[in-house]
Design an enzyme around this catalytic site. Structure first.
Site, PDB file in Angstrom:
ATOM      1  CG  HIS A 225      -3.068  -3.022   4.289  1.00  0.00           C
ATOM      2  ND1 HIS A 225      -1.894  -2.581   4.828  1.00  0.00           N
ATOM      3  CD2 HIS A 225      -3.611  -1.963   3.660  1.00  0.00           C
ATOM      4  CE1 HIS A 225      -1.755  -1.305   4.539  1.00  0.00           C
ATOM      5  NE2 HIS A 225      -2.777  -0.906   3.825  1.00  0.00           N
TER       6      HIS A 225
ATOM      7  CB  CYS B  82      -0.970  -0.055   1.175  1.00  0.00           C
ATOM      8  SG  CYS B  82      -2.394   1.007   0.942  1.00  0.00           S
TER       9      CYS B  82
HETATM   10  N1  GLN Z   1      -2.322   6.700   2.774  1.00  0.00           N
HETATM   11  C1  GLN Z   1      -2.398   5.914   1.601  1.00  0.00           C
HETATM   12  C2  GLN Z   1      -3.778   5.824   0.985  1.00  0.00           C
HETATM   13  O1  GLN Z   1      -4.763   6.057   1.638  1.00  0.00           O
HETATM   14  C3  GLN Z   1      -1.897   4.521   1.916  1.00  0.00           C
HETATM   15  C4  GLN Z   1      -2.776   3.845   2.897  1.00  0.00           C
HETATM   16  C5  GLN Z   1      -2.296   2.530   3.307  1.00  0.00           C
HETATM   17  O2  GLN Z   1      -1.093   2.226   3.317  1.00  0.00           O
HETATM   18  N2  GLN Z   1      -3.254   1.744   3.727  1.00  0.00           N
HETATM   19  O3  GLN Z   1      -3.907   5.512  -0.171  1.00  0.00           O
END
Ligand code: GLN
Length: 246
Positions: free
Chosen positions: A197, A99
Site C-alpha cells: 500500500h 489490495c
Molecule cells: N478490505 C480488504 C481487506 O481487508 C482490502 C483492504 C485494503 O485495501 N487495504 O482485505
C-alpha cells in the site's frame, strides 16, 4: 527532419475518492512526476462512479485499496467494464492494482461479514477475509528481475488470496498474499496486483519506471528510460529495510 513526437500517457485513476487507503493515490502523482521529469506528458483521468467512460484510450490504470465498505460500493459499478478491462490487459495495457483493487481482479471477495462480492473475474482466484488482519511493513524480492531486487511497502488486509500466477514478490519479511505460501501479489502480462500500500512507487522507483517503460513500449516502442537521481527515493526504501534489521 520530422518534428520529434511528444510522448504522452493517459493514466486512469480508478475511483480515487473511494479507493485511496494509506495515500495510495500518491502513486499516481509519482508516475506523473517521473514522466514529467523526462519530458513525457501525462493526462490523469479520474474514473468515478458518476461517469460512464471509455477506457480504451488508457495506457496505464491505477486501482487503489479500499475498506470493505468501499469495495461494496465500487465492485458492482466496475463490473460493467469487465470486457474492456479484459481486452486492455490482453493487449498489454499496464495495470497496477493494490489490495482491494487486486482482490477485485479475481472472481470474488468474501468480506469480513461474509458477503460475497463478485469481482471482475479476470483471474481465477478469490479472496476470503479471515480473522486477524495482516498488518505491517513488508519486504519482498521482486520476480520481475528489477534491480535492486527488493520491494518494500506496508500491508494491512483481512483478505487472504491464493493463486498459481507468478507472484510480484517472494516474501522476505511480512505476510504477503495470505501469510502462508510466501507469495506476494501477482503478475500477468503488464497487470500487477499487490498488497503493498501507500507510497509503493515513491519507495520503489524501479517498479515505477518498470510500469512507465511498459506503457511507453506498448505505445511508442520505447526501449529505455532516462535515469533520474533517486537518492531520496532509495533512502526511503532503505529505511524500511532497516526497520527489520534491528
Ligand atoms: N478490505 C480488504 C481487506 O481487508 C482490502 C483492504 C485494503 O485495501 N487495504 O482485505
Amino acid at each position: 527532419m520530422g518534428e520529434e513526437i511528444k510522448m504522452e500517457l493517459n493514466i486512469f485513476h480508478m475511483y480515487p475518492n473511494l479507493l485511496n487507503l494509506y495515500g495510495d493515490g500518491g502513486n499516481v502523482l509519482c508516475l506523473q512526476r517521473r514522466c514529467e521529469w523526462r519530458g513525457i506528458n501525462t493526462n490523469i483521468i479520474d474514473f468515478t462512479l458518476n461517469q460512464e467512460q471509455d477506457l480504451s484510450e488508457g495506457d496505464l490504470f491505477f486501482i487503489g485499496g479500499g475498506s470493505d465498505r468501499s469495495q461494496n460500493i465500487v465492485y458492482p459499478h466496475i463490473l460493467k467494464y469487465k470486457n474492456q478491462m479484459e481486452n486492455l490487459i490482453e493487449d498489454d495495457a499496464v495495470v497496477l492494482a493494490i489490495c482491494g483493487g487486486y482482490q477485485f481482479l479475481g472472481e470474488s471477495y468474501i468480506d469480513a461479514d461474509g458477503n460475497q462480492l463478485p469481482g471482475l473475474g479476470l483471474f481465477d482466484y478469490y479472496t476470503q477475509s479471515e480473522e486477524g488482519r495482516l498488518i505491517g511493513n513488508i519486504i519482498t524480492e521482486n520476480q520481475l528481475k528489477l534491480k535492486p531486487q527488493t520491494l518494500v511497502g506496508f500491508e494491512n488486509h483481512g483478505g487472504r488470496t491464493y493463486h498459481d500466477f507468478k507472484p510480484l514478490g517472494v516474501v522476505k519479511k511480512g505476510y504477503g498474499n495470505n501469510g502462508k505460501d510466501g507469495k506476494e501479489g501477482m503478475v500477468y502480462k503488464n497487470c500487477i496486483g499487490t498488497y503493498l500500500h501507500g507510497p509503493l512507487l515513491p519507495k520503489n522507483p524501479h517498479l515505477a519506471d518498470y510500469l512507465i517503460l511498459k506503457a511507453l513500449t506498448r505505445k511508442y516502442g520505447v526501449k529505455d528510460l532516462a535515469a533520474l537521481d533517486d537518492k531520496l527515493e532509495y533512502s526511503a526504501h532503505e529505511k524500511v529495510m532497516k526497520l527489520y534489521s534491528k
